[in-house]
Scaffold this motif. Structure first.
Motif, PDB file in Angstrom:
ATOM      1  N   ASP A 198      18.575   5.809 -27.448  1.00  0.00           N
ATOM      2  CA  ASP A 198      17.295   6.538 -27.004  1.00  0.00           C
ATOM      3  C   ASP A 198      16.623   7.144 -28.393  1.00  0.00           C
ATOM      4  N   GLY A 199      16.871   6.129 -29.424  1.00  0.00           N
ATOM      5  CA  GLY A 199      16.098   6.595 -30.851  1.00  0.00           C
ATOM      6  C   GLY A 199      17.122   7.686 -31.672  1.00  0.00           C
ATOM      7  N   ALA A 200      18.188   7.966 -31.218  1.00  0.00           N
ATOM      8  CA  ALA A 200      18.997   8.919 -31.949  1.00  0.00           C
ATOM      9  C   ALA A 200      20.327   8.297 -32.324  1.00  0.00           C
ATOM     10  N   ALA A 201      20.981   8.661 -33.413  1.00  0.00           N
ATOM     11  CA  ALA A 201      21.972   8.229 -34.086  1.00  0.00           C
ATOM     12  C   ALA A 201      23.288   9.127 -33.365  1.00  0.00           C
ATOM     13  N   LEU A 202      24.114   8.531 -32.677  1.00  0.00           N
ATOM     14  CA  LEU A 202      25.064   9.014 -32.004  1.00  0.00           C
ATOM     15  C   LEU A 202      26.598   8.853 -33.045  1.00  0.00           C
ATOM     16  N   VAL A 203      27.576   9.607 -33.045  1.00  0.00           N
ATOM     17  CA  VAL A 203      28.802   9.485 -33.487  1.00  0.00           C
ATOM     18  C   VAL A 203      29.855   9.330 -32.197  1.00  0.00           C
ATOM     19  N   LEU A 204      30.361   8.120 -32.251  1.00  0.00           N
ATOM     20  CA  LEU A 204      31.610   7.765 -31.529  1.00  0.00           C
ATOM     21  C   LEU A 204      32.771   7.922 -31.918  1.00  0.00           C
ATOM     22  N   ARG A 205      33.844   8.386 -31.404  1.00  0.00           N
ATOM     23  CA  ARG A 205      35.284   8.295 -31.808  1.00  0.00           C
ATOM     24  C   ARG A 205      36.097   8.132 -30.648  1.00  0.00           C
ATOM     25  N   PRO A 206      37.279   7.421 -30.772  1.00  0.00           N
ATOM     26  CA  PRO A 206      38.075   7.229 -29.588  1.00  0.00           C
ATOM     27  C   PRO A 206      38.446   8.357 -28.864  1.00  0.00           C
ATOM     28  N   GLY A 207      38.257   8.237 -27.483  1.00  0.00           N
ATOM     29  CA  GLY A 207      38.665   9.303 -26.380  1.00  0.00           C
ATOM     30  C   GLY A 207      37.679  10.555 -26.626  1.00  0.00           C
ATOM     31  N   GLU A 208      36.483  10.578 -27.411  1.00  0.00           N
ATOM     32  CA  GLU A 208      35.733  11.832 -27.486  1.00  0.00           C
ATOM     33  C   GLU A 208      34.371  11.565 -27.124  1.00  0.00           C
ATOM     34  N   ALA A 209      33.721  12.583 -26.557  1.00  0.00           N
ATOM     35  CA  ALA A 209      32.234  12.309 -26.163  1.00  0.00           C
ATOM     36  C   ALA A 209      31.448  12.159 -27.321  1.00  0.00           C
ATOM     37  N   ALA A 210      30.297  11.471 -27.448  1.00  0.00           N
ATOM     38  CA  ALA A 210      29.527  11.068 -28.568  1.00  0.00           C
ATOM     39  C   ALA A 210      28.880  12.449 -28.845  1.00  0.00           C
ATOM     40  N   ARG A 211      28.547  12.616 -30.274  1.00  0.00           N
ATOM     41  CA  ARG A 211      27.962  13.743 -30.820  1.00  0.00           C
ATOM     42  C   ARG A 211      26.772  13.262 -31.691  1.00  0.00           C
TER      43      ARG A 211
END
Length: 254
Positions: free
Chosen positions: A232-245
């Motif tokens: 949705d136009g925003a950069a998110l950080v994904l890490r294993p087993g964690e919610a996107a931030r």
């Protein structure tokens, strides 16, 4: 960003090309002076290299090693200092794209034919950061054909063995010359294998490793520490087993 591409997308949405630029810009926030970088291959990695080159021209001091001849040429063109492979060489950060990634950051890579060099550099990195547009995140790996890098002499036997595993292998041909084999930078052939959904990537990786003649497979398991993906136009950080931030929360390696 390409104004024509933007005009062809829904109001407020980004094209995939624009998403790649956003992901690359977010990844660049984690680069610091003095870092030794692994430079990935592919369209999103190229965006990162372009933006890294601009930062180098503005005074950022880094060095890198590229995962392909194409990325190496781009980095040289942009003035990024390059380091040749040597014993003991480890990278502070590798930034690379993926053809697919799941929620545990298991990856399929090799669509650009550089999977051997990518796996070498990323195994020698302290931190692998994946950069990807929204199309690359999948619930289960396997929609994208799994690439294998294969010694040319071994091709007939590898084809038999992979077919026995249910992989439906196809030898990759040159896009502009469908009668000619595609060769990797290391002069190996690439097989694109259609397994369908890969329910147990770890088991398949082990099976492929036992087949003589396969130099490397495109399953990258346990290597990626984080991924920057645009939604949705925003950069998110994904890490294993964690919610996107939101990527804006990260000013350096998390």
């Amino acid at each position: 960003m390409n104004p024509t591409a933007a005009a062809n997308s829904p109001a407020g949405a980004l094209t995939l090309a624009q998403e790649k630029q956003v992901a690359a810009a977010a990844a660049l926030r984690w680069v610091r002076d003095g870092m030794l970088l692994g430079l990935g291959t592919g369209s999103t990695s190229a965006q990162f290299i372009i933006q890294l080159g601009a930062a180098v021209q503005n005074g950022l001091k880094v060095q890198g090693t590229a995962t392909s001849l194409a990325s190496e040429a781009l980095a040289r063109q942009l003035g990024i200092p390059l380091v040749a492979p040597r014993r003991g060489l480890r990278f502070d950060l590798a930034v690379d794209g993926a053809d697919e990634l799941d929620g545990q950051l298991r990856l399929i890579k090799g669509g650009g034919g550089a999977l051997l060099r990518e796996k070498l550099l990323e195994t020698a990195s302290n931190y692998l950061l994946v950069v990807a547009d929204s199309s690359k995140l999948v619930p289960v790996l396997g929609r994208f054909p799994l690439p294998l890098e294969v010694v040319p002499f071994a091709l007939p036997w590898v084809l038999d063995a992979v077919e026995a595993l249910g992989g439906a292998p196809v030898v990759r041909m040159i896009k502009d010359d469908p009668a000619a084999y595609y060769y990797s930078d290391q002069k190996n052939l690439i097989l694109d294998c259609h397994f369908g959904q890969i329910a147990d990537a770890e088991r398949l990786a082990t099976q492929l490793k036992t087949i003589p003649g396969i130099v490397e497979h495109g399953l990258f398991l346990g290597l990626a520490k984080a991924a920057v993906i645009v939604k949705d136009g925003a950069a998110l950080v994904l890490r294993p087993g964690e919610a996107a931030r939101p990527a804006a929360e990260f000013a350096e390696l998390p």
